[in-house]
Design a protein around this motif. Structure first.
Motif, short mmCIF file in Angstrom:
data_model
loop_
_atom_site.label_atom_id
_atom_site.label_comp_id
_atom_site.label_asym_id
_atom_site.label_seq_id
_atom_site.Cartn_x
_atom_site.Cartn_y
_atom_site.Cartn_z
N SER A 39 14.46 -44.04 79.73
CA SER A 39 15.03 -44.66 78.53
C SER A 39 15.94 -43.66 77.83
O SER A 39 15.62 -42.47 77.78
N VAL A 40 17.04 -44.14 77.28
CA VAL A 40 17.98 -43.29 76.55
C VAL A 40 18.16 -43.88 75.16
O VAL A 40 18.33 -45.08 75.01
N SER A 41 18.11 -43.02 74.14
CA SER A 41 18.39 -43.43 72.77
C SER A 41 19.71 -42.79 72.36
O SER A 41 19.88 -41.58 72.51
N PHE A 42 20.63 -43.60 71.85
CA PHE A 42 21.95 -43.13 71.47
C PHE A 42 22.09 -43.04 69.96
O PHE A 42 21.51 -43.81 69.22
N GLY A 43 22.90 -42.08 69.52
CA GLY A 43 23.22 -41.92 68.11
C GLY A 43 24.31 -42.89 67.70
O GLY A 43 24.84 -43.65 68.52
N GLU A 44 24.66 -42.88 66.43
CA GLU A 44 25.69 -43.77 65.90
C GLU A 44 27.05 -43.52 66.54
O GLU A 44 27.87 -44.44 66.66
#
Length: 185
Positions: free
Chosen positions: A47-52
């Motif tokens: 899983s990857v979480s991206f910033g704004e």
């Protein structure tokens, strides 16, 4: 009314009361059983979480993941987390035997926790502890367990730790001992 009639009427009322209580207890037991069963299970998770700005903030790998909707948490087996304070490359790699994520940002890692600094030439190379809490939103970490810190020419031992993943700062809190190595030339 005679005695046998009163006896059977009382027995009937007792059975009625017990019957009314029984379904709620059964529902509570059933709800507890349902909460202890995962709503979703994944193997070989990535899983990857991206910033704004669209750059990765952290990546999570795990051998197995279980999501519990009623308990509002997720458990991981053999998790590996890469933290990206700098969008171009990960700075920290964190592995453990088990992890629990609450509210999608608070991670509690347990058993054989190893935090590896992936930056070159940094003062802190590895940290080892049995329990670590990470706030992925603020990129901070803490532990109340014994911690060992390995650097290029030293080893630090202490109990408790606070850390700032973005600024690569680690502070041991108590019972600190240090061993410095003198490299032979």
């Amino acid at each position: 009314m005679n005695r046998p009639t009163w006896f059977f009427a009382g027995l009937f009322l007792l059975a009625l009361v017990l019957w009314q209580l029984s379904p709620s207890e059964t529902k509570q037991l059933s709800a507890k059983r349902e909460a202890s069963k995962p709503n979703f299970v994944a193997e070989k998770l990535y899983s990857v979480s991206f910033g704004e700005d669209g750059s990765p903030r952290y990546r999570i790998y795990a051998e197995e993941m279980e999501f519990f909707e009623q308990l509002k948490h997720t458990t991981f087996a053999q998790p590996k987390i890469l933290v990206y304070p700098d969008p171009s490359q990960p700075v920290w790699q964190i592995v453990a035997d088990h992890a629990t994520v609450q509210q999608q940002q608070n991670v509690i890692l347990n058993d054989n926790v190893v935090i590896k600094n992936l930056s070159r030439g940094e003062y802190v190379r590895d940290l080892i502890t049995e329990k670590l809490e990470i706030d992925l939103q603020t990129e901070t970490m803490s532990s109340d367990q014994p911690v060992t810190v390995y650097g290029p020419s030293y080893e630090l031992y202490g109990v408790g730790m606070d850390g700032d993943l973005a600024n690569e700062i680690v502070t041991l809190l108590d019972d600190i001992e240090a061993v410095y190595h003198n490299p032979q030339e």
